[in-house]
Scaffold this motif. Sequence first.
Motif, PDB file in Angstrom:
ATOM      1  N   ASP A 165       3.002  14.831 -31.432  1.00 26.74           N
ATOM      2  CA  ASP A 165       2.313  15.850 -30.630  1.00 26.74           C
ATOM      3  C   ASP A 165       3.313  16.773 -29.940  1.00 26.74           C
ATOM      4  O   ASP A 165       3.089  17.987 -29.832  1.00 26.74           O
ATOM      5  CB  ASP A 165       1.424  15.186 -29.580  1.00 26.74           C
ATOM      6  CG  ASP A 165       0.127  14.654 -30.163  1.00 26.74           C
ATOM      7  OD1 ASP A 165      -0.292  15.162 -31.219  1.00 26.74           O
ATOM      8  OD2 ASP A 165      -0.448  13.732 -29.568  1.00 26.74           O
ATOM      9  N   ALA A 168       4.567  19.115 -32.475  1.00 23.97           N
ATOM     10  CA  ALA A 168       3.534  20.110 -32.762  1.00 23.97           C
ATOM     11  C   ALA A 168       3.460  21.150 -31.650  1.00 23.97           C
ATOM     12  O   ALA A 168       3.304  22.354 -31.912  1.00 23.97           O
ATOM     13  CB  ALA A 168       2.182  19.427 -32.943  1.00 23.97           C
ATOM     14  N   ARG A 288       3.656  18.271 -41.457  1.00 26.63           N
ATOM     15  CA  ARG A 288       3.041  18.905 -40.298  1.00 26.63           C
ATOM     16  C   ARG A 288       2.938  17.879 -39.181  1.00 26.63           C
ATOM     17  O   ARG A 288       2.375  16.793 -39.372  1.00 26.63           O
ATOM     18  CB  ARG A 288       1.647  19.436 -40.663  1.00 26.63           C
ATOM     19  CG  ARG A 288       1.667  20.708 -41.483  1.00 26.63           C
ATOM     20  CD  ARG A 288       0.255  21.127 -41.813  1.00 26.63           C
ATOM     21  NE  ARG A 288      -0.587  21.259 -40.649  1.00 26.63           N
ATOM     22  CZ  ARG A 288      -1.116  22.404 -40.233  1.00 26.63           C
ATOM     23  NH1 ARG A 288      -0.858  23.520 -40.880  1.00 26.63           N
ATOM     24  NH2 ARG A 288      -1.903  22.431 -39.178  1.00 26.63           N
ATOM     25  N   ASP A 290       1.054  17.786 -36.565  1.00 25.30           N
ATOM     26  CA  ASP A 290      -0.313  17.444 -36.173  1.00 25.30           C
ATOM     27  C   ASP A 290      -0.932  16.453 -37.156  1.00 25.30           C
ATOM     28  O   ASP A 290      -1.689  15.559 -36.759  1.00 25.30           O
ATOM     29  CB  ASP A 290      -1.171  18.708 -36.049  1.00 25.30           C
ATOM     30  CG  ASP A 290      -1.184  19.538 -37.326  1.00 25.30           C
ATOM     31  OD1 ASP A 290      -0.234  19.423 -38.123  1.00 25.30           O
ATOM     32  OD2 ASP A 290      -2.132  20.321 -37.524  1.00 25.30           O
ATOM     33  N   ALA A 293       0.704  13.117 -36.348  1.00 24.93           N
ATOM     34  CA  ALA A 293       0.118  12.542 -35.134  1.00 24.93           C
ATOM     35  C   ALA A 293      -1.245  11.927 -35.424  1.00 24.93           C
ATOM     36  O   ALA A 293      -1.560  10.825 -34.958  1.00 24.93           O
ATOM     37  CB  ALA A 293       0.001  13.617 -34.053  1.00 24.93           C
ATOM     38  N   ALA A 294      -2.060  12.634 -36.210  1.00 26.67           N
ATOM     39  CA  ALA A 294      -3.380  12.099 -36.553  1.00 26.67           C
ATOM     40  C   ALA A 294      -3.246  10.824 -37.373  1.00 26.67           C
ATOM     41  O   ALA A 294      -4.014   9.867 -37.197  1.00 26.67           O
ATOM     42  CB  ALA A 294      -4.185  13.144 -37.328  1.00 26.67           C
ATOM     43  N   SER A 373     -10.899  12.401 -37.632  1.00 25.39           N
ATOM     44  CA  SER A 373     -10.024  13.427 -37.052  1.00 25.39           C
ATOM     45  C   SER A 373      -8.875  13.740 -37.995  1.00 25.39           C
ATOM     46  O   SER A 373      -8.491  14.905 -38.167  1.00 25.39           O
ATOM     47  CB  SER A 373      -9.487  12.953 -35.700  1.00 25.39           C
ATOM     48  OG  SER A 373     -10.524  12.820 -34.760  1.00 25.39           O
ATOM     49  N   TYR A 374      -8.323  12.701 -38.602  1.00 25.87           N
ATOM     50  CA  TYR A 374      -7.262  12.916 -39.587  1.00 25.87           C
ATOM     51  C   TYR A 374      -7.779  13.721 -40.774  1.00 25.87           C
ATOM     52  O   TYR A 374      -7.128  14.672 -41.229  1.00 25.87           O
ATOM     53  CB  TYR A 374      -6.712  11.571 -40.055  1.00 25.87           C
ATOM     54  CG  TYR A 374      -5.760  11.682 -41.215  1.00 25.87           C
ATOM     55  CD1 TYR A 374      -4.429  12.024 -41.011  1.00 25.87           C
ATOM     56  CD2 TYR A 374      -6.195  11.460 -42.526  1.00 25.87           C
ATOM     57  CE1 TYR A 374      -3.547  12.140 -42.083  1.00 25.87           C
ATOM     58  CE2 TYR A 374      -5.321  11.582 -43.594  1.00 25.87           C
ATOM     59  CZ  TYR A 374      -4.001  11.918 -43.363  1.00 25.87           C
ATOM     60  OH  TYR A 374      -3.145  12.037 -44.425  1.00 25.87           O
ATOM     61  N   ALA A 377      -8.065  17.266 -39.799  1.00 24.08           N
ATOM     62  CA  ALA A 377      -6.752  17.899 -39.690  1.00 24.08           C
ATOM     63  C   ALA A 377      -6.179  18.225 -41.062  1.00 24.08           C
ATOM     64  O   ALA A 377      -5.531  19.260 -41.252  1.00 24.08           O
ATOM     65  CB  ALA A 377      -5.797  16.986 -38.923  1.00 24.08           C
ATOM     66  N   ARG A 460       4.364  28.032 -39.497  1.00 20.55           N
ATOM     67  CA  ARG A 460       3.620  27.058 -38.694  1.00 20.55           C
ATOM     68  C   ARG A 460       2.791  26.140 -39.584  1.00 20.55           C
ATOM     69  O   ARG A 460       2.731  24.924 -39.359  1.00 20.55           O
ATOM     70  CB  ARG A 460       2.728  27.804 -37.702  1.00 20.55           C
ATOM     71  CG  ARG A 460       1.832  26.899 -36.860  1.00 20.55           C
ATOM     72  CD  ARG A 460       1.073  27.712 -35.832  1.00 20.55           C
ATOM     73  NE  ARG A 460       0.058  26.925 -35.161  1.00 20.55           N
ATOM     74  CZ  ARG A 460      -0.722  27.387 -34.185  1.00 20.55           C
ATOM     75  NH1 ARG A 460      -0.568  28.632 -33.763  1.00 20.55           N
ATOM     76  NH2 ARG A 460      -1.633  26.614 -33.621  1.00 20.55           N
TER      77      ARG A 460
END
Length: 476
Positions: A165, A168, A288, A290, A293-294, A373-374, A377, A460
């Motif tokens: 995170d 990110a 990535r 994010d 993190a997921a 959530s993953y 993402a 990004r």
Amino acid sequence: MTSPFPGRRLAGLAAALLLAGCASTSGIAPEAKLREGPLPAAATSESVPAVSSQWWREFGDAQLDALVEEALRGNPNLGVARARLRRAQAVSEVANAASLPQLNGALDLTRQRYTENGAVPRPLAGSIRESGTLQLNASWELDFFGKNQAALDAALGSAKAAEADLAAARIVLASNVARTYFQEVRLQEQLAVARRTLAQREEQLKLVRQRVGAGLDTNLELRQSEGALPEARQQVEAVQEQAQLTRNALAALVGKPEVPAVGALPAMAKLQGGTAVPALPADLLGRRPDIAAARWRVEAAGKDVKSAKAQFYPSVNLVAFVGLSSIGLDKLLDLGSTQWGAGPALRLPIFDAGRLRANLRGKTADLDAAVESYNGAVLEAVRETADAVTSLQSIGRQQAEQHQAESAADGAYDIAVQRYRAGLGTYLHVLSAESAVLNQRRLGVDLAARALDARVSLYRALGGGYAAEGATVAAH
């Protein structure tokens, strides 16, 4: 007759308790499934990072480099992400401590009156005495069913997620600074075009007035020219307002009260990053932060489920104590006041009114939420990458067409100037041709700014040079 095998009877009792007390976990299982999004068609099997971790330096602007580095040092939101990482790391240290032997000391001093009608015999009964205990207590939970290890793994996964995170947040901050900076550059160029347009309208009005005075034009042309002048002034003011708002946004991102003024910014042409699409790595989604993190949150949620299941089984502790205890503080340190003890302690849930199953259902729901959530993402990452690639390629084609249109407008303007100098045309024709040139320049500035913005978006989307540590997730 006393049984010669008391240990067997204790073992049998323990086994009976184990069979009778263990609650069932049947019927509670995760529902969500992990998915991997399809990579864009441009993806390759390269194993090298798609972009540099300091991708903003590729634009070759020292001022942008300084602003990004200043933001990475002082932005408050980044400070919040760092604090969350430290919090998650501390939680993992707490979880690790639970799996290790514990030792603590205790000192109790008491002045007490003993009851005359209780189990305490005389001479203590009815007397007031002082008593003391000085003792060391040790305990160690034997993690037979992996409860503590699962809790530790979950905490470590959460710490890894917080670390991703933070990465990110750094990428988002750097990209926002770059995009805002390029917006400032675009407004600088647009302000120059707007000011030239205003000057042209003023020259045009002056010529129309002369022609009306000479009887060559009517008041209609005069009114039209007069109306174009405040419109041009309004455009200049609007661009100046946008430029100031952009500087305010840039100052907030950087965390400093002042940022460079419009005149101090470099020309748009010096910032061209090109519209070529870099090679996309095959492991794009893992690059990535994010996504990483997921994924770590799925890992942590899976370990939480394992820990919740382990709570259905007995907990076995080895406990021991050694110390001094006496009635009368003057005898507390005597050798005869020594006491000690050691042995195992077994704790088994027999009836908990459904607490353990409810806890397991909650942890399973958390796992499902983490998986979904993953999945979301992943889909968003694929969309963002595809959008950035599409925009870069389309803008490149639009710029090619715009360059041809601008070249044609420049040619027409040169011809108008030549005809005016040769006495074959009026200066109004020159100004009209210049209007087409200014329109093309305005469009060119917008396309160049969009190209820069799309390239930042691609950096990004590609993870900004993030190198992820893989998480092997067993969701079920």
